[in-house]
Design an enzyme around this catalytic site. Structure first.
Site, short mmCIF file in Angstrom:
data_model
loop_
_atom_site.label_atom_id
_atom_site.label_comp_id
_atom_site.label_asym_id
_atom_site.label_seq_id
_atom_site.Cartn_x
_atom_site.Cartn_y
_atom_site.Cartn_z
N CYS A 1 0.83 -1.19 0.00
CA CYS A 1 0.00 0.00 0.00
C CYS A 1 0.88 1.25 0.00
O CYS A 1 1.91 1.31 0.67
CB CYS A 1 -0.93 0.09 1.20
SG CYS A 1 -2.07 -1.28 1.32
N ARG B 1 3.90 -0.08 -4.82
CA ARG B 1 3.70 -0.63 -3.48
C ARG B 1 2.43 -1.48 -3.38
O ARG B 1 2.17 -2.10 -2.34
CB ARG B 1 3.60 0.50 -2.45
CG ARG B 1 4.84 1.37 -2.40
CD ARG B 1 4.68 2.45 -1.37
NE ARG B 1 4.56 1.90 -0.04
CZ ARG B 1 5.57 1.55 0.74
NH1 ARG B 1 6.79 1.72 0.30
NH2 ARG B 1 5.35 1.06 1.93
N TRP C 1 -2.58 -2.90 -1.64
CA TRP C 1 -2.21 -4.30 -1.83
C TRP C 1 -2.96 -5.04 -0.74
O TRP C 1 -2.64 -4.91 0.44
CB TRP C 1 -0.70 -4.47 -1.67
CG TRP C 1 -0.21 -5.84 -2.00
CD1 TRP C 1 0.12 -6.31 -3.24
CD2 TRP C 1 0.05 -6.91 -1.08
NE1 TRP C 1 0.54 -7.61 -3.14
CE2 TRP C 1 0.51 -8.00 -1.84
CE3 TRP C 1 -0.08 -7.06 0.30
CZ2 TRP C 1 0.86 -9.22 -1.26
CZ3 TRP C 1 0.26 -8.27 0.87
CH2 TRP C 1 0.72 -9.34 0.09
N ASN D 1 -1.41 2.18 5.60
CA ASN D 1 -0.50 1.16 5.06
C ASN D 1 -0.02 0.33 6.23
O ASN D 1 0.60 0.86 7.15
CB ASN D 1 0.69 1.84 4.37
CG ASN D 1 1.83 0.87 4.06
OD1 ASN D 1 1.59 -0.31 3.82
ND2 ASN D 1 3.05 1.36 4.09
N GLY D 2 -0.31 -0.98 6.20
CA GLY D 2 0.13 -1.85 7.30
C GLY D 2 -0.99 -2.78 7.71
O GLY D 2 -1.92 -3.02 6.94
N GLU E 1 18.17 -16.69 -8.74
CA GLU E 1 17.71 -15.34 -9.08
C GLU E 1 17.15 -15.28 -10.51
O GLU E 1 16.13 -14.64 -10.76
CB GLU E 1 18.88 -14.34 -8.90
CG GLU E 1 18.65 -12.94 -9.40
CD GLU E 1 17.51 -12.18 -8.69
OE1 GLU E 1 16.91 -12.71 -7.74
OE2 GLU E 1 17.21 -11.06 -9.13
N LYS F 1 13.38 -14.10 -11.34
CA LYS F 1 13.04 -12.99 -12.24
C LYS F 1 12.03 -13.45 -13.28
O LYS F 1 11.06 -12.77 -13.56
CB LYS F 1 14.30 -12.46 -12.97
CG LYS F 1 15.24 -11.61 -12.16
CD LYS F 1 14.75 -10.23 -11.82
CE LYS F 1 14.04 -10.22 -10.50
NZ LYS F 1 14.83 -10.06 -9.30
N GLU G 1 8.51 -14.14 -11.71
CA GLU G 1 7.86 -12.92 -11.23
C GLU G 1 7.18 -12.12 -12.32
O GLU G 1 6.07 -11.63 -12.15
CB GLU G 1 8.92 -11.97 -10.66
CG GLU G 1 9.27 -12.16 -9.24
CD GLU G 1 10.21 -11.06 -8.79
OE1 GLU G 1 9.83 -10.32 -7.89
OE2 GLU G 1 11.33 -10.93 -9.34
N HIS H 1 19.03 -35.64 -8.47
CA HIS H 1 18.31 -36.07 -7.27
C HIS H 1 16.82 -35.77 -7.36
O HIS H 1 16.15 -35.70 -6.34
CB HIS H 1 18.94 -35.44 -6.03
CG HIS H 1 20.38 -35.82 -5.89
ND1 HIS H 1 20.79 -36.97 -5.26
CD2 HIS H 1 21.50 -35.22 -6.35
CE1 HIS H 1 22.10 -37.05 -5.33
NE2 HIS H 1 22.56 -36.00 -5.98
N LYS I 1 6.27 -4.00 -4.06
CA LYS I 1 7.71 -3.73 -4.01
C LYS I 1 8.30 -3.98 -2.64
O LYS I 1 9.37 -4.54 -2.52
CB LYS I 1 7.95 -2.27 -4.44
CG LYS I 1 9.42 -1.87 -4.49
CD LYS I 1 10.10 -2.45 -5.70
CE LYS I 1 11.59 -2.16 -5.74
NZ LYS I 1 12.31 -3.15 -6.53
#
Ligand code: F6R
Length: 610
Positions: A2, A27, A74, A100-101, A483, A487, A490, A506, A605
């Site tokens: 948010c 955000r 969000w 926000n929170g 990574e 990427k 995402e 394995h 983010k």
């Protein structure tokens, strides 16, 4: 999670708030809303969807309001619907709140308020704040009403509040979520981050946890929750506004990939003396004896920052004679960490607001450990929760998928590892010189790599319709395989797995078929032959191999279906160089698939909830 923005000034608030919300959208972007103070009435417009949908809805409406609040969400409590979008209000439309929170104790409040006759419109935790303030607001002292309410809230929040009959004030408060105040000429702003306000003002006041501020056109007064006034001088922020805009790139992510030479150069700049073979980190000088006496090191972080820590593990273990481990911050607290006055904890975070990383750091400090953080956002919470901070100077990162911050973290971790080795007498000046000369080359080598973008576009055109990918690497390229897979998943929503190449046999090898391409990272080191064997294993199962390598030898040319070459460099720089083509590959695949690259679905983010 948010983004919030508030304005009290002289300009038309609607356009200003919409502009700021567009910058805050990284955000969270499942719904957005505005509250405007219009002729003594509180006008609220909010809806599910992106900020552009809200702007469209408001396009033909003109307002005289010069005071207002904006929010981009969000979702945590309640799905992303029009009703659950912020701002929230009480049933009399007296108070408007953005948040926000998470308010952890909202349920007992809600039940208590309902018993007293309050009607709730949404399923959110945030709405209780509006009702609680409305009950305490006497029509004149909004600050006191907010102050008494925040004292009772548990959880994490940054809030901004305005009242229908108070056209001259916004009250903001912070506990656990970021909040900055911007001071302009006859106008005052509040927002979740600094870059959002940069086109309006450069004079900033960063609020700390447990602080509440009254914003008027010509002033911002800060108090603690007990009502004691706090004097704080504003800081002048000199980030370039242009770096927070796209500058002709199709997406922020692409722009940020291309900014990596500077991100690494700025992170290294002024932090070493090549001639004398010395690392210069004055931020850490006061902790020399802690470093000398350390018996154990933890590196902790989440997501991409965690992979930076994993890559550093290989390099640091070669340098330091210390037990060293990397722990995902969300697991740190449950893993009975070895914490005492002889433990060093290094926390890495782009935003400096990641709840799990903050949780790990708080526990570490409570137990006597010394905490150094590597952070990109100036003044972020993590910097205040650490004993010392080494800033990465990547500049604002807007794209949700982290790129330039990752390379800057790798560079900062290189410096920090060398510094710890230097302080502990493990490195001679000539060894440091050797490491530094190779590190100093990194920006030029990254620049060179970026020039191969067209080759990567061609590969993306061949593979963008695949639904599964495997990424393999060994040694310090294993974290880069992780990574690369992160990427890709995402931003393109393709299923991608990163594995240590040795792990292939394995289990994951069962997945190999002509439809699941494997990207293998191959560097010229002691495991070169082993990685070639892994490629053989993939090929033997009709798998398609894309090799990314800094050592094109005939055997590899023969084995791999496609080869992407990266410049050869010292181990300090190798992880950075291998990360770049994987970022570009993910970007171009996602672009061809037409996804929302800067704001991928379901992500935000900075993850300020656990
Ligand atoms: C991935 C990504 C995330 C972050 C993670 C930690 O592209 O951006 O995995 O790396 O959420 O965030 P920070 O570094 O802000 O603590």
């Amino acid at each position: 999670m948010c983004g919030i923005v508030g304005y009290v000034g002289h300009r038309p608030a609607k356009d200003l708030l919409l502009e700021a919300l567009q910058r805050l959208e990284y955000r969270g972007y499942d719904s957005a809303g505005l509250a405007l103070l219009e002729s003594d009435a509180l006008y609220v417009e909010k809806r599910a969807g992106k900020v552009r949908d809200l702007a469209e809805r408001l396009r033909d409406k003109s307002f005289r309001a010069t005071v207002g609040l904006g929010h981009t969400r969000w979702a945590t409590h309640g799905p992303p619907t029009d009703i659950n979008a912020h701002p929230h209000s009480d049933e009399h439309r007296q108070i408007a709140v953005i948040h926000n929170g998470i308010i952890e104790n909202y349920l007992p409040f809600k039940e208590e308020l309902q018993r007293r006759g309050h009607q709730f419109a949404s399923q959110t935790d945030s709405e209780v704040i509006a009702h609680l303030i409305e009950e305490r607001y006497d029509g004149s002292n909004l600050f006191e009403a907010v102050r008494t309410v925040v004292q009772r809230l548990q959880g994490a929040y940054a809030i901004a509040v305005m009242a229908r009959d108070n056209p001259n004030e916004i009250v903001v408060a912070r506990q656990g979520s970021p909040l900055v105040v911007g001071l302009g000429q006859n106008e005052t702003f509040a927002a979740s981050d600094i870059p959002t306000l940069l086109s309006f003002t450069r004079q900033m006041l960063v609020l700390h946890d447990g602080e509440i501020a009254v914003l008027r056109r010509n002033s911002a007064e800060i108090y603690d929750f007990s009502g004691r006034k706090i004097e704080r001088a504003p800081q002048q922020v000199d980030w370039d506004v242009l770096t927070a805009q796209k500058q002709g790139y199709k997406h922020f992510m692409l722009k940020e990939i291309h900014e990596q030479p500077q991100a690494v150069a700025h992170t290294l700049q002024g932090r070493y003396d090549l001639e004398r073979g010395q690392i210069l980190l004055p931020e850490l000088e006061a902790f020399r004896s802690k470093i000398q006496n350390a018996k154990f090191i933890y590196l902790t972080a989440m997501g991409t920052a965690y992979y930076a820590a994993l890559a550093a593990k290989y390099l640091w273990r070669e340098l330091l004679d210390l037990p060293l481990t990397v722990e995902m911050a969300s697991e740190f607290r449950y893993s009975k960490p070895y914490l005492n006055q002889e433990t060093l904890v290094i926390a890495i975070s782009q935003s400096g607001e990641t709840a799990d990383t903050l949780g790990a750091v708080r526990m570490a400090r409570e137990r006597g450990a010394t905490v150094f953080s590597i952070v990109n956002v100036v003044g972020a919470t993590l910097t205040r929760e650490s004993d010392a901070t080494l800033y990465t100077h990547a500049g604002p990162e807007i794209g949700v998928a982290s790129t330039k911050a990752f390379l800057a973290q790798l560079a900062a971790l290189d410096l920090l590892g060398l510094y710890i080795a230097q302080v502990r007498g493990k490195l001679s000046p000539s060894q440091t010189q050797e490491a530094l000369s190779s590190l100093a080359q990194a920006p030029v080598l990254i620049e060179k790599l970026l020039q191969q973008e067209q080759q990567i576009v061609q590969l993306a055109q061949i593979f963008y319709q695949k639904e599964h990918f495997l990424f393999l690497g060994r040694d310090l390229l294993y974290p880069i395989a992780l990574e690369g897979a992160l990427k890709l998943k995402e931003i393109s929503y393709i299923h991608a797995e990163g594995y240590a190449a040795g792990e292939l046999k394995h289990g994951p090898i069962a997945l190999i078929d002509p439809d699941m391409p494997t990207i293998v990272l191959v560097t010229k080191n002691s495991v070169y032959e082993k990685v070639l064997s892994n490629i053989q294993e993939v090929r033997a199962r009709r798998g398609v191999v894309i090799a990314v390598t800094d050592d094109v030898q005939r055997e590899l040319e023969h084995l791999a279906d496609f080869i992407l070459e990266v410049p050869a460099a010292a181990r300090w720089v190798t992880p950075m160089l291998f990360a770049v083509p994987l970022q570009l590959f993910a970007y171009h695949v996602a672009d061809l698939r037409g996804t929302d690259i800067d704001q991928p679905r379901n992500l935000a983010k900075s993850v300020t909830v656990e």
